[in-house]
Design an enzyme around this catalytic site. Structure first.
Site, short mmCIF file in Angstrom:
data_model
loop_
_atom_site.label_atom_id
_atom_site.label_comp_id
_atom_site.label_asym_id
_atom_site.label_seq_id
_atom_site.Cartn_x
_atom_site.Cartn_y
_atom_site.Cartn_z
N ASP A 163 0.84 -1.21 0.00
CA ASP A 163 0.00 0.00 0.00
C ASP A 163 0.87 1.25 0.00
O ASP A 163 0.63 2.20 -0.76
CB ASP A 163 -0.90 0.03 1.25
CG ASP A 163 -1.95 -1.06 1.27
OD1 ASP A 163 -3.09 -0.78 0.85
OD2 ASP A 163 -1.63 -2.17 1.73
N THR A 166 -6.89 -5.02 0.53
CA THR A 166 -5.68 -5.28 1.31
C THR A 166 -5.83 -6.51 2.20
O THR A 166 -4.92 -7.33 2.30
CB THR A 166 -5.31 -4.05 2.16
OG1 THR A 166 -5.06 -2.93 1.31
CG2 THR A 166 -4.07 -4.33 3.00
#
Length: 361
Positions: free
Chosen positions: A103, A174
């Site tokens: 990320d 995620t």
């Protein structure tokens, strides 16, 4: 980059130098173009007006072309982090709201790369990261020549950098990424103008990963309103089938009630807003139903643009459009309802208790 005739012709074309050096508006320039490009004209490859127009792609098309290659680099970063085995997981607000090294690196890569090429564009990313220069290996300065060759829709042809807002989700899905559900994972780059999502790029870093060793991993989808969407085969769910896709990790009673109210023949529970919209445009689901706050503007901007580019629709649970201006609140407070077809039918099935619990912005 200052594109010229080679944006349309190959580097071997004899048209290259005259088009760069001569004023195409002058009589001498027009004569040179006509003489040098004769063979191309005879084959129907190029007209004089097309050659002149190709010298200055619209800002929007240049931004989409750059976002495409930036998203592909992002996909490479996502795969490399997973291969390293060092995911660097931290919890942001809880176990279902995670952030990984991927990320962080991807957001730095996307924001720094696009900011360098388009300094006046407003870029809003999901992750709150310290202001620091991105490492050189994270930068991507390329562009998709295939996208640059496409004509910009007239309504966007004169847009300026400062009128555009880019919404970035560096790693949508995620939680699924950390759990090995790799087909749920996407990288999202959405582009908005006047509060409307008008273009989007979605990279699937692990597309084809279940095909085994030797499979070519990853693909990139993109679309522009008024132009269409590319990188996939548009398909619809067979007539009469109602297949609902919804969240796998953020469910609650409202979500369940809304899904059941659609009277689905089947329900698919997966991660990632980008992944769910891909299911709609590839005929795996007919509606994406999420009757809860949770999704944010960076989750829906790129997917909405691609969905709308092929005639679909994304709204809140009341049927109202979301806005993507730079100053809007990030949360999509009234949930998400998205369909490829028959949006009004699904909207009519939303229970009153859901509408009361999710006031529209």
């Amino acid at each position: 980059m200052t594109p010229s005739c080679p944006a349309v012709l190959s580097d071997r074309s004899p048209c290259r130098e005259p088009l760069v050096k001569l004023n195409s508006g002058s009589p001498a320039g027009q004569t040179a173009i006509k003489k040098v490009c004769l063979s191309e004209l005879q084959r129907g490859v190029l007209s004089v007006s097309a050659a002149v127009m190709a010298s200055s792609p619209a800002v929007l098309m240049r931004l989409v072309a750059s976002a495409y290659t930036v998203a592909e680099k992002a996909g490479t970063i996502v795969r490399k982090v997973l291969q390293s085995g060092e995911l660097g997981i931290v919890e942001k607000t809880g176990a279902n709201d995670l952030q990984t090294l991927a990320d962080r690196l991807v957001q730095k890569s996307i924001c720094a790369s696009l900011s360098k090429s388009f300094p006046k564009v407003t870029i809003i990313g999901e992750e709150e990261l310290p202001a620091e220069d991105a490492e050189e290996e994270l930068l991507e300065n390329g562009h998709s020549s295939l996208i640059l060759q496409k004509s910009c829709p007239d309504q966007y042809a004169s847009l300026k950098e400062e009128e555009l807002v880019v919404w970035v989700d560096p790693l949508d899905g995620t939680k699924e990424y950390t759990e090995g559900l790799l087909d749920h994972v996407t990288v999202l780059i959405g582009i908005a103008y006047g509060g409307t999502a008008i273009a989007g790029v979605i990279n699937q870093p692990f597309y084809n990963y279940q095909m085994g060793a030797g499979a070519s991993l990853g693909r990139t989808l993109w679309g522009v309103l008024g132009l269409g969407a590319f990188g996939f085969q548009l398909q619809e769910v067979p007539d009469g089938k109602r297949i609902v896709t919804t969240t796998r990790s953020h469910s609650n009673k409202l979500v369940i009630d809304a899904v059941q109210a659609m009277e689905p023949h089947d329900v698919i529970r997966v991660g990632g807003a980008g992944n769910k919209i891909i299911q709609l445009v590839e005929g795996k689901a007919s509606a994406y139903v999420f009757a809860s706050p949770g999704c944010k503007k960076w989750d829906t901007c790129a997917p909405e643009a691609i969905l709308h580019a092929v005639g679909g629709k994304l709204t809140d649970m009341h049927g109202n459009a979301y806005r993507y201006d730079a100053n809007v609140k990030h949360m999509n407070s009234a949930g998400v309802l998205a369909t490829l077809r028959n949006h009004e039918y699904y909207l009519s099935r939303v229970p009153q208790v859901v509408l009361q619990a999710l006031p529209s912005d």
